[in-house]
Scaffold this motif. Structure first.
Motif, PDB file in Angstrom:
ATOM      1  N   LEU A 195       0.858  -1.183   0.000  1.00  0.00           N
ATOM      2  CA  LEU A 195       0.000   0.000   0.000  1.00  0.00           C
ATOM      3  C   LEU A 195       0.894   1.233   0.000  1.00  0.00           C
ATOM      4  O   LEU A 195       1.678   1.442   0.917  1.00  0.00           O
ATOM      5  N   PHE A 196       0.777   2.029  -1.038  1.00  0.00           N
ATOM      6  CA  PHE A 196       1.512   3.281  -1.142  1.00  0.00           C
ATOM      7  C   PHE A 196       0.574   4.409  -0.739  1.00  0.00           C
ATOM      8  O   PHE A 196      -0.484   4.574  -1.338  1.00  0.00           O
ATOM      9  N   LEU A 228      -2.251  12.732  10.822  1.00  0.00           N
ATOM     10  CA  LEU A 228      -3.591  12.136  10.773  1.00  0.00           C
ATOM     11  C   LEU A 228      -3.517  10.682  11.248  1.00  0.00           C
ATOM     12  O   LEU A 228      -3.694   9.744  10.466  1.00  0.00           O
ATOM     13  N   PRO A 229      -3.264  10.478  12.539  1.00  0.00           N
ATOM     14  CA  PRO A 229      -3.064   9.107  13.034  1.00  0.00           C
ATOM     15  C   PRO A 229      -4.268   8.186  12.843  1.00  0.00           C
ATOM     16  O   PRO A 229      -4.095   6.992  12.571  1.00  0.00           O
ATOM     17  N   GLU A 230      -5.473   8.710  12.957  1.00  0.00           N
ATOM     18  CA  GLU A 230      -6.655   7.862  12.758  1.00  0.00           C
ATOM     19  C   GLU A 230      -6.762   7.399  11.313  1.00  0.00           C
ATOM     20  O   GLU A 230      -7.078   6.236  11.038  1.00  0.00           O
ATOM     21  N   THR A 231      -6.490   8.307  10.394  1.00  0.00           N
ATOM     22  CA  THR A 231      -6.507   7.945   8.973  1.00  0.00           C
ATOM     23  C   THR A 231      -5.430   6.913   8.688  1.00  0.00           C
ATOM     24  O   THR A 231      -5.673   5.929   7.986  1.00  0.00           O
ATOM     25  N   ALA A 232      -4.241   7.115   9.231  1.00  0.00           N
ATOM     26  CA  ALA A 232      -3.155   6.163   9.033  1.00  0.00           C
ATOM     27  C   ALA A 232      -3.535   4.791   9.568  1.00  0.00           C
ATOM     28  O   ALA A 232      -3.318   3.771   8.898  1.00  0.00           O
ATOM     29  N   SER A 233      -4.127   4.750  10.738  1.00  0.00           N
ATOM     30  CA  SER A 233      -4.547   3.476  11.330  1.00  0.00           C
ATOM     31  C   SER A 233      -5.586   2.779  10.463  1.00  0.00           C
ATOM     32  O   SER A 233      -5.503   1.565  10.235  1.00  0.00           O
ATOM     33  N   LEU A 246      -6.042   3.065   7.266  1.00  0.00           N
ATOM     34  CA  LEU A 246      -5.409   2.567   6.034  1.00  0.00           C
ATOM     35  C   LEU A 246      -4.580   1.311   6.318  1.00  0.00           C
ATOM     36  O   LEU A 246      -4.638   0.333   5.551  1.00  0.00           O
ATOM     37  N   ILE A 247      -3.839   1.302   7.412  1.00  0.00           N
ATOM     38  CA  ILE A 247      -3.013   0.136   7.768  1.00  0.00           C
ATOM     39  C   ILE A 247      -3.895  -1.068   8.070  1.00  0.00           C
ATOM     40  O   ILE A 247      -3.666  -2.158   7.527  1.00  0.00           O
ATOM     41  N   PHE A 248      -4.897  -0.882   8.914  1.00  0.00           N
ATOM     42  CA  PHE A 248      -5.781  -2.008   9.247  1.00  0.00           C
ATOM     43  C   PHE A 248      -6.539  -2.502   8.013  1.00  0.00           C
ATOM     44  O   PHE A 248      -6.742  -3.711   7.852  1.00  0.00           O
ATOM     45  N   ALA A 271      -7.190  -6.911   4.238  1.00  0.00           N
ATOM     46  CA  ALA A 271      -7.364  -7.298   2.846  1.00  0.00           C
ATOM     47  C   ALA A 271      -6.420  -8.434   2.438  1.00  0.00           C
ATOM     48  O   ALA A 271      -6.662  -9.106   1.436  1.00  0.00           O
ATOM     49  N   CYS A 272      -5.383  -8.636   3.205  1.00  0.00           N
ATOM     50  CA  CYS A 272      -4.378  -9.662   2.835  1.00  0.00           C
ATOM     51  C   CYS A 272      -4.772 -11.051   3.251  1.00  0.00           C
ATOM     52  O   CYS A 272      -5.380 -11.456   4.042  1.00  0.00           O
TER      53      CYS A 272
END
Length: 70
Positions: free
Chosen positions: A14-15, A55-60, A62-64, A69-70
């Motif tokens: 994920l970029f 934007l820690p909530e946005t980052a979280s 996206l990571i989760f 998805a994997c």
């Protein structure tokens, strides 16, 4: 080189680019994504280089989302 390293990865990548990032621009991140076998790209508005700080909530989210998805 970084493109060669990205080409060698055989898992989903994920970029994420902040639209205001002057260090690793959105355009360069999109180009890097093209080297990935299994790459996806997300542009984050109103963000610079440090999405985890800005934007820690946005980052979280996206990571989760990527992990789930994997």
């Amino acid at each position: 080189s970084v493109p060669d390293m990205v080409k060698a990865v055989d898992i989903p990548i994920l970029f994420v680019a902040g639209e205001g990032d002057a260090i690793m621009t959105s355009e360069n991140t999109k180009k890097l994504k093209e080297y990935a076998r299994k790459g996806s790209y997300v542009s984050v508005p109103d963000c610079g280089h440090l999405i985890t700080v800005e934007l820690p909530e946005t980052a979280s989210e996206l990571i989760f989302g990527q992990v789930n998805a994997c």
